[in-house]
Scaffold this motif. Structure first.
Motif, PDB file in Angstrom:
ATOM      1  N   SER A  10      46.990  44.793  36.856  1.00 10.70           N
ATOM      2  CA  SER A  10      47.822  43.592  36.712  1.00 10.70           C
ATOM      3  C   SER A  10      48.644  43.245  37.945  1.00 10.70           C
ATOM      4  O   SER A  10      48.955  42.082  38.183  1.00 10.70           O
ATOM      5  CB  SER A  10      48.734  43.720  35.481  1.00 10.70           C
ATOM      6  OG  SER A  10      49.464  44.920  35.513  1.00 10.70           O
ATOM      7  N   ARG A  11      49.009  44.239  38.743  1.00 13.22           N
ATOM      8  CA  ARG A  11      49.850  43.939  39.921  1.00 13.22           C
ATOM      9  C   ARG A  11      49.696  45.045  40.964  1.00 13.22           C
ATOM     10  O   ARG A  11      48.963  46.015  40.740  1.00 13.22           O
ATOM     11  CB  ARG A  11      51.319  43.797  39.519  1.00 13.22           C
ATOM     12  CG  ARG A  11      51.857  44.977  38.768  1.00 13.22           C
ATOM     13  CD  ARG A  11      53.311  44.785  38.341  1.00 13.22           C
ATOM     14  NE  ARG A  11      53.823  46.014  37.768  1.00 13.22           N
ATOM     15  CZ  ARG A  11      53.711  46.359  36.486  1.00 13.22           C
ATOM     16  NH1 ARG A  11      53.152  45.524  35.651  1.00 13.22           N
ATOM     17  NH2 ARG A  11      54.175  47.509  36.058  1.00 13.22           N
ATOM     18  N   LEU A  15      45.974  45.210  41.580  1.00 14.94           N
ATOM     19  CA  LEU A  15      45.620  43.791  41.728  1.00 14.94           C
ATOM     20  C   LEU A  15      44.868  43.571  43.044  1.00 14.94           C
ATOM     21  O   LEU A  15      43.872  42.836  43.089  1.00 14.94           O
ATOM     22  CB  LEU A  15      46.884  42.917  41.664  1.00 14.94           C
ATOM     23  CG  LEU A  15      46.647  41.417  41.816  1.00 14.94           C
ATOM     24  CD1 LEU A  15      45.824  40.853  40.659  1.00 14.94           C
ATOM     25  CD2 LEU A  15      47.997  40.674  41.905  1.00 14.94           C
ATOM     26  N   SER A  37      48.420  39.787  33.683  1.00 18.07           N
ATOM     27  CA  SER A  37      49.321  39.046  34.569  1.00 18.07           C
ATOM     28  C   SER A  37      48.701  37.702  34.956  1.00 18.07           C
ATOM     29  O   SER A  37      47.471  37.550  34.950  1.00 18.07           O
ATOM     30  CB  SER A  37      49.583  39.859  35.841  1.00 18.07           C
ATOM     31  OG  SER A  37      48.374  40.019  36.569  1.00 18.07           O
ATOM     32  N   ASP A  39      48.351  36.560  37.895  1.00 17.51           N
ATOM     33  CA  ASP A  39      47.493  36.777  39.069  1.00 17.51           C
ATOM     34  C   ASP A  39      46.108  37.264  38.658  1.00 17.51           C
ATOM     35  O   ASP A  39      45.086  36.848  39.219  1.00 17.51           O
ATOM     36  CB  ASP A  39      48.124  37.808  40.024  1.00 17.51           C
ATOM     37  CG  ASP A  39      49.302  37.223  40.773  1.00 17.51           C
ATOM     38  OD1 ASP A  39      49.266  36.021  41.093  1.00 17.51           O
ATOM     39  OD2 ASP A  39      50.258  37.976  41.035  1.00 17.51           O
ATOM     40  N   TYR A  40      46.061  38.158  37.679  1.00 14.18           N
ATOM     41  CA  TYR A  40      44.751  38.650  37.228  1.00 14.18           C
ATOM     42  C   TYR A  40      44.036  37.583  36.409  1.00 14.18           C
ATOM     43  O   TYR A  40      42.819  37.423  36.521  1.00 14.18           O
ATOM     44  CB  TYR A  40      44.903  39.949  36.423  1.00 14.18           C
ATOM     45  CG  TYR A  40      43.567  40.621  36.178  1.00 14.18           C
ATOM     46  CD1 TYR A  40      42.986  41.444  37.142  1.00 14.18           C
ATOM     47  CD2 TYR A  40      42.868  40.407  34.993  1.00 14.18           C
ATOM     48  CE1 TYR A  40      41.744  42.041  36.936  1.00 14.18           C
ATOM     49  CE2 TYR A  40      41.626  41.000  34.775  1.00 14.18           C
ATOM     50  CZ  TYR A  40      41.067  41.812  35.745  1.00 14.18           C
ATOM     51  OH  TYR A  40      39.837  42.392  35.536  1.00 14.18           O
ATOM     52  N   THR A 184      55.492  47.423  46.556  1.00 18.53           N
ATOM     53  CA  THR A 184      54.980  46.944  45.267  1.00 18.53           C
ATOM     54  C   THR A 184      56.120  47.056  44.257  1.00 18.53           C
ATOM     55  O   THR A 184      57.215  47.541  44.591  1.00 18.53           O
ATOM     56  CB  THR A 184      53.806  47.821  44.761  1.00 18.53           C
ATOM     57  OG1 THR A 184      54.332  49.126  44.467  1.00 18.53           O
ATOM     58  CG2 THR A 184      52.665  47.924  45.751  1.00 18.53           C
ATOM     59  N   GLY A 185      55.831  46.685  43.013  1.00 19.79           N
ATOM     60  CA  GLY A 185      56.834  46.818  41.954  1.00 19.79           C
ATOM     61  C   GLY A 185      57.316  48.253  41.813  1.00 19.79           C
ATOM     62  O   GLY A 185      58.486  48.515  41.525  1.00 19.79           O
TER      63      GLY A 185
END
Ligand code: NAP
Length: 240
Positions: A10-11, A15, A37, A39-40, A184-185
């Motif tokens: 997802s990120r 991703l 997400s 983006d996905y 990243t997150g």
């Protein structure tokens, strides 16, 4: 088409890997994560016949056999498994909750092992396949307040080496990619002092998720057919 599973799509790095896999017409991408997400979703919208998402909680290892059975029945054998999903879990060990330790071990180590177990069955029948485990340079360097996370990643590297011996005779490669610090997150909360120190250690500068994704693509591709049991480090030179 070759089916490639990417967990934690997802990120972040997952991703970035998903974007690269989705851009390659040889592959059908099966993303596994808890959330879908935007983006996905954009990757799915651009190629709905080749990009899928299935809900997956890595902490629920009991659900893995059914999940793998369902997706292989629907889409055929799996060519590639990228075990990317993980949680950061930072904290001083002496005060860390037992439940947090268990969760990190479950999501970062047990889940990739169980996924590899069930996915490798279709690879064994097909006598081909690629397993890529996402580790971290922390597995070998150590870092303050990341002891449990480091244990999970070092475990994953040991798993990679031994499984490569087990599966090599059947044409299946098992490797790991160990990125250095990436923005990243997972790393969003790092304090400025630590970040400055990490930056100083990387003569080439810190890697991006896209650069680490490039190493994963190499391991999924034809050029890596004789590479197994190894860890490719992508860290801007931090550990040289
Ligand atoms: P991130 O931005 O936090 O993304 C983590 C991904 O894992 C998300 O897609 C998340 O999706 C998924 N995930 C987390 N818990 C999950 C669960 N219980 N079940 C299913 N999916 C779960 O992290 P990242 O930085 O991209 O990290 C990706 C990999 O690189 C990890 O293996 C990490 O250890 C490794 N790594 C990162 C760094 C770094 O500096 N960032 C450095 C070295 C190695 P959902 O929330 O939608 O489930």
């Amino acid at each position: 088409m070759q089916n490639v599973i990417v967990t934690g799509n997802s990120r972040g790095l997952g991703l970035a890997i998903s974007r690269r896999v989705a851009a390659d017409p040889r592959f059908r991408l099966i993303g596994l994560s808890r959330s879908l997400s935007p983006d996905y979703q954009a990757l799915i919208d651009a190629a709905p016949e080749r990009v899928l998402h299935l809900p997956f909680d890595a902490a629920d290892t009991a659900a893995i056999p059914g999940l793998v059975k369902g997706l292989t029945e629907t889409h055929g054998p799996v060519w590639g498994l990228v075990n990317n999903a993980a949680i950061g879990m930072d904290g001083v060990l002496a005060t860390m909750h037992a439940t947090d330790i268990q969760k990190a071990l479950k999501v970062n180590l047990e889940s990739p092992i169980v996924l590899a177990k069930y996915v490798s069955r279709s690879m064994l029948s097909a006598r081909q396949g690629r397993i890529v485990n996402i580790s971290s340079i922390i597995a070998s360097t150590g870092f303050h307040a990341l002891s449990v996370y480091a244990a999970t990643k070092a475990g994953l590297e040991g798993f990679t080496r031994s499984l490569s011996r087990e599966l090599g005779k059947r044409g299946i490669t098992v490797n790991a990619v160990a990125p250095g610090y990436m923005e990243t997150g997972m790393t969003a909360g790092i304090d400025e002092h630590n970040l400055a120190m990490i930056r100083r250690r990387a003569p080439l500068g810190l890697p991006t998720p896209e650069q680490a994704a490039g190493a994963v693509m190499y391991l999924l591709g034809e050029d890596a057919a004789r590479t197994t049991g190894h860890v490719i480090t992508v860290d801007g030179g931090s550990t040289a």
